[in-house]
Structure formats: C-alpha cells, structure tokens
Design an enzyme around this catalytic site. Sequence first.
Site, mmCIF file in Angstrom:
data_model
loop_
_atom_site.group_PDB
_atom_site.id
_atom_site.type_symbol
_atom_site.label_atom_id
_atom_site.label_comp_id
_atom_site.label_asym_id
_atom_site.label_seq_id
_atom_site.Cartn_x
_atom_site.Cartn_y
_atom_site.Cartn_z
ATOM 1 N N VAL A 1 -4.450 9.470 -3.187
ATOM 2 C CA VAL A 1 -3.719 8.303 -3.701
ATOM 3 C C VAL A 1 -2.233 8.565 -3.484
ATOM 4 O O VAL A 1 -1.749 9.662 -3.763
ATOM 5 C CB VAL A 1 -4.023 8.084 -5.203
ATOM 6 N N THR B 1 3.160 -0.359 3.508
ATOM 7 C CA THR B 1 2.860 -0.986 2.236
ATOM 8 C C THR B 1 3.686 -2.235 2.098
ATOM 9 O O THR B 1 4.821 -2.258 2.580
ATOM 10 C CB THR B 1 3.303 -0.011 1.108
HETATM 11 N N1 ASP Z 1 3.476 4.546 0.453
HETATM 12 C C1 ASP Z 1 2.129 4.384 0.919
HETATM 13 C C2 ASP Z 1 1.317 5.606 0.639
HETATM 14 O O1 ASP Z 1 1.833 6.695 0.714
HETATM 15 C C3 ASP Z 1 2.008 4.046 2.338
HETATM 16 C C4 ASP Z 1 3.212 3.505 3.029
HETATM 17 O O2 ASP Z 1 3.993 2.757 2.496
HETATM 18 O O3 ASP Z 1 3.418 3.803 4.195
HETATM 19 O O4 ASP Z 1 0.140 5.454 0.392
#
Ligand code: ASP
Length: 337
Positions: free
Chosen positions: A226, A197
């Site tokens: 989500v 992200t």
């Molecule tokens: N935090 C995000 C999610 O769990 C993905 C990530 O940052 O790796 O959708």
Amino acid sequence: MNSRRQFIKKTLVGAAAATAVSQAIAVPGSRKGVKPIVISTWDFGVAANKAAWEVLKDNGRSLDAVEQGVKVAEADLSNPTVGKGGYPDRDGHVTLDACIMDELGNCGSVAALEHIAHPISVARLVMEKTPHVMLVGEGALQFAMENGFERENLLIPSSEKAWQEWLKEKKYKPIMNIENKSFNTERLPGNQYNHDTIGMLALDAAGNLSGACTTSGMAFKMRGRVGDSPIIGAGLYIDNEVGGATSTGVGEEVIRTVGSFLVVELMRQGYSPEAACKEAVARIVKKKPDTAREIQVGFLALNKKGEYGSYALQSGFTYAVCDAQKQDLVIKGKHIF
Ligand code: ASP
C-alpha cells in the site's frame, strides 16, 4: 584527500544544502486566489476537474465535487494507474487505494481493495457510515458489497497483456511521468512498471475545502503493498482553516515524510502553496538524496484563499486547474532536479 580539504568540502556541501532550504522558504506567494476552484494531478486531471466543476459551478459542496471528479479517472479504461484498468500487482490482482477528506476533518479510506471500480465512493462511505477511517482488503470488499457496490473483474485485457509482458523480465523499476501524455503516448510495455495517482483539491463557493486521492498504486507491486495515496496525511490532507495538499509519485517517500500533512502545516506557518510543496520535496531530498534523484514525487496544494501551487522532484509533473475563467488549464510543475 587530506582531512582539511575534506572538511572544507563537507562544509561547502552543507552550506549549499542550507541555501537550498532557505531558498525553498523564500519562494514568493503563488497565483491569485479565486473560488470556486478545483485542481488535480497530471494531464488526466482536466477531464476529472470538468466533472468536479459541474458540482462547484452550481454552488455544490467541495466534497461532492472531488468524489465526482476523481470517479472520471477511475472509470477511464485508458488510464493504467487509477481504477478499473489499472495495472495489477505482480500476482495479477488489481488492488486499489483511495481516500477522501472534508472540510470538517472527516475522512475515509480504503486500501488494497479488489473488484470494486470506484474505491473513492467506498472511502466516502467508510467516512460517513462507520466509526472508522480506514478499511483494507477483504474487509473493505465486504463493506462495499454490503453497501450495494457491484463486484467486477478490474483486470482488463490490455492490463493483463502488460502484466504478462512484465512477467517475462519482472523488472522492478519505476518509469517517471507515465501519466503525462507528452512523455508517453501509449500504454507502456509490460517489462516496465509505473505509478501515478489522481489527487484532487477543491474549494467551493462557500469557502470550504475537500480532497480526494485514488490510485491502483505501483504497477506490478508486491501483493499487499500500500502506498501513500489512501493514507490520510501522506497522500492527502485537508485543514479547512488553512488549505489542502495531495501527492503523487513513489508513495514510500511520501509516507516517510508525512508529505501532505507537512505541506498543510507549512502553509499554516505562512508558506505559499508552492513554497510549502517545495519544502516538502526538499525534505525528501534531505532524507534520501540518492533515492530522490531516481524517483518522482510531486505535491500539489491549494490554500483557503484559492491560491495554488506545486513542486516535484523531477521535471514532467503536470497539474490541471479549473475555475470560472478556464476549465482546461494544464500547468507544468516546478521541480528540484
Ligand atoms: N503514490 C502512488 C503510490 O505510491 C502512486 C503514484 O502516484 O504514482 O501508490
């Protein structure tokens, strides 16, 4: 093992855990504060920060800076974890999550949004044009289209190919640090799934903080899943009196600990950004010690003075920093394991 030995062992483990927590509290203050400044998660934050800097350097508002900044990552087709080009869910749908928060405590969010390349701008419109904080799925898409966003196919050929590969084995195991170029030089084969992200925090020349967070979430996730990224308080939180925080990694663990809100509240109590992030990851370890060893979660924080810091569960987490002195600084995050 007799019960006395068991008791001693448990006591020692307990004492070690208590020490770990008190060490987390004792970490000294982070880097010297400056403003304006923008920081964001992972190596790909460098390009995003530069776009944000274009706004900040001319005394622009931090809210505009973070929106412009993360749009760079959303538009980067070589990035399989954010925006168009993101890996789809297990049924082949690219669904995007994003949120944004300003210095006044206003916030907006979209989750499971399909067909729109810049979910962060839809999240901003939810904040500015509706009485709500969060729109999801079909309703978020309808709102975006009513506001002139173009409907497009977000599943690009390389992501579709990776998904087709993944379908052969349907292995559901996260790959840590996929976004970090020093760990992964090319897009992963489709029999693995990954996540990452962009979370961005900015402090403008007027001393106001804003943040943005946007992702395609876990690749090949269940339809409708989500993560933390669009959840205010989990993936992002801003309090203009104190500071801001954002997260990346396995969102389920961040939601369970309301991670970004926790980091900001710890900074309110006097923790440095780094110490606050360290305590937040320590909470994940405390709640789910076995899970914590297997996954990555990283927090990034910026306080009102322009001091910043991060902490992650595992090595490999990086973040990018941009201020008047340097536009392309990448820092390796400290980690627990
Ligand atoms: N935090 C995000 C999610 O769990 C993905 C990530 O940052 O790796 O959708």
